[in-house]
Write an enzyme that holds these catalytic residues in place. Sequence first.
Site, mmCIF file in Angstrom:
data_model
loop_
_atom_site.group_PDB
_atom_site.id
_atom_site.type_symbol
_atom_site.label_atom_id
_atom_site.label_comp_id
_atom_site.label_asym_id
_atom_site.label_seq_id
_atom_site.Cartn_x
_atom_site.Cartn_y
_atom_site.Cartn_z
ATOM 1 N N ASP A 81 42.095 36.320 -38.877
ATOM 2 C CA ASP A 81 41.762 37.441 -38.018
ATOM 3 C C ASP A 81 41.992 38.788 -38.696
ATOM 4 O OD1 ASP A 81 41.042 35.968 -35.806
ATOM 5 O OD2 ASP A 81 43.099 35.815 -35.072
ATOM 6 N N ASN B 183 47.550 26.265 -32.498
ATOM 7 C CA ASN B 183 48.696 26.710 -33.284
ATOM 8 C C ASN B 183 49.654 25.574 -33.624
ATOM 9 O OD1 ASN B 183 47.705 29.301 -33.279
ATOM 10 N ND2 ASN B 183 48.955 29.984 -31.555
#
Length: 439
Positions: A121, A23
């Site tokens: 996702d 991230n």
Amino acid sequence: MSAFEIIGGKKLKGEIIPQGAKNEALQILSAVLLTEEKVVISNIPDIKDVNKLIDLLAALGVSVSRINKDTYSFEAKSINIDYFQSEEFKHKGGGLRGSIMIVGPLLARFGKAAIPKPGGDKIGRRRLDTHFLGFEKLGAKFVYDAENNFFNVDASELKGAYILMDEASVTGTANIVMAAVLAKGITTIYNAACEPYLQQLCKMLNRMGAKISGIGSNLLTIEGVDRLQGTTHRMLPDMIEIGSFIGMAAMTGSEITIKDVCFSELGIIPTVFAKLGIQFELRGDDIFIPAQDSYEIETFIDGSILTVADAPWPGFTPDLLSIVLVTAIQAKGNVLVHQKMFESRLFFVDKLIDMGAQIILCDPHRATVIGLNKQVKLRGIEMTSPDIRAGVSLLIAALSAQGRSVIYNIDQIERGYQDIEERLRALGANIRRIEALEA
């Protein structure tokens, strides 16, 4: 199609080194677009999402040189703005959730950007409003082409502004910060995210010549500058991997040492796993987890069932709730897992129930886990990974289960976890990659 075959029920032992933070990488790599000078970044994770972004940067015209396995240099001297209109860009940008992160730096430096609606996702709605509302406050204008799922953004001159963010989005904050560092005047961002990864970005930008204050708080002040210079940067270890390995050690009753974790940056994560009854000790900057035959979930002071919920930093990260849920399966006691951010992220529990877990899915956001206290082993099954974190949770369950499990759609796992089967085999896991048709 590649799948993982796991023969579970075996204790693991050894040391494992967490990869660089996924991230953080998506923000830091995008920031190289803010300068034409060389930027050298190390501890970059070798995973699909990050490699796709590096490939996208190269296609935009960034000169990319791989120095070693985890270190690259970047020079964004000659960016091809016309590339935005190509079918190749639409394909590459649309296949990567993190592609949204290039918009802020491109607006700051070139005054315009475009991006197809990003992929990623399937865990529920992940809106981009926060990003674009911030850009608009700075003076940008955008048009969303709903038919082609394409965003076009224009900003001939960005100007500093007061921005009260509608949510403390990490990627939204990062994108707005990158746009604001080259804007005219002063930008104030309130309700800003303050995760360690965002702090890392701000510190890197300051080394490049930006003027950002309030780092680590939810109130950032940015004084725009005319240009930024090159720098070097090393990424933090991935806190989600660290939490995943803590859960894996507990579920499999294994003695594992997680190396070089930057413990001071983990926030509440170790505390939450301790509440599940998991023992560990800090040895230097390593986390040592002894083999435990059982671990007991704490209750609240009044005796009521423990609730673990996600919240903006310094609260608990939503990316680890799937790991908490699977780890609680073999604990003594009960826990309510409350996933506030995404409404589809708990839907993988049906697979855990098929393996023998005692879980009640209360609604799309909440699940209650009734711990088995290692009195009953999970059983191996065939299953499919719906997203990165659920995929690793299923992998942890399979490692602890009796018998053979097969996990399909492992591309999802490999989007976020580097060389996972090799690293698990080094700990003694019986895992191998196979080619198989999905069940």
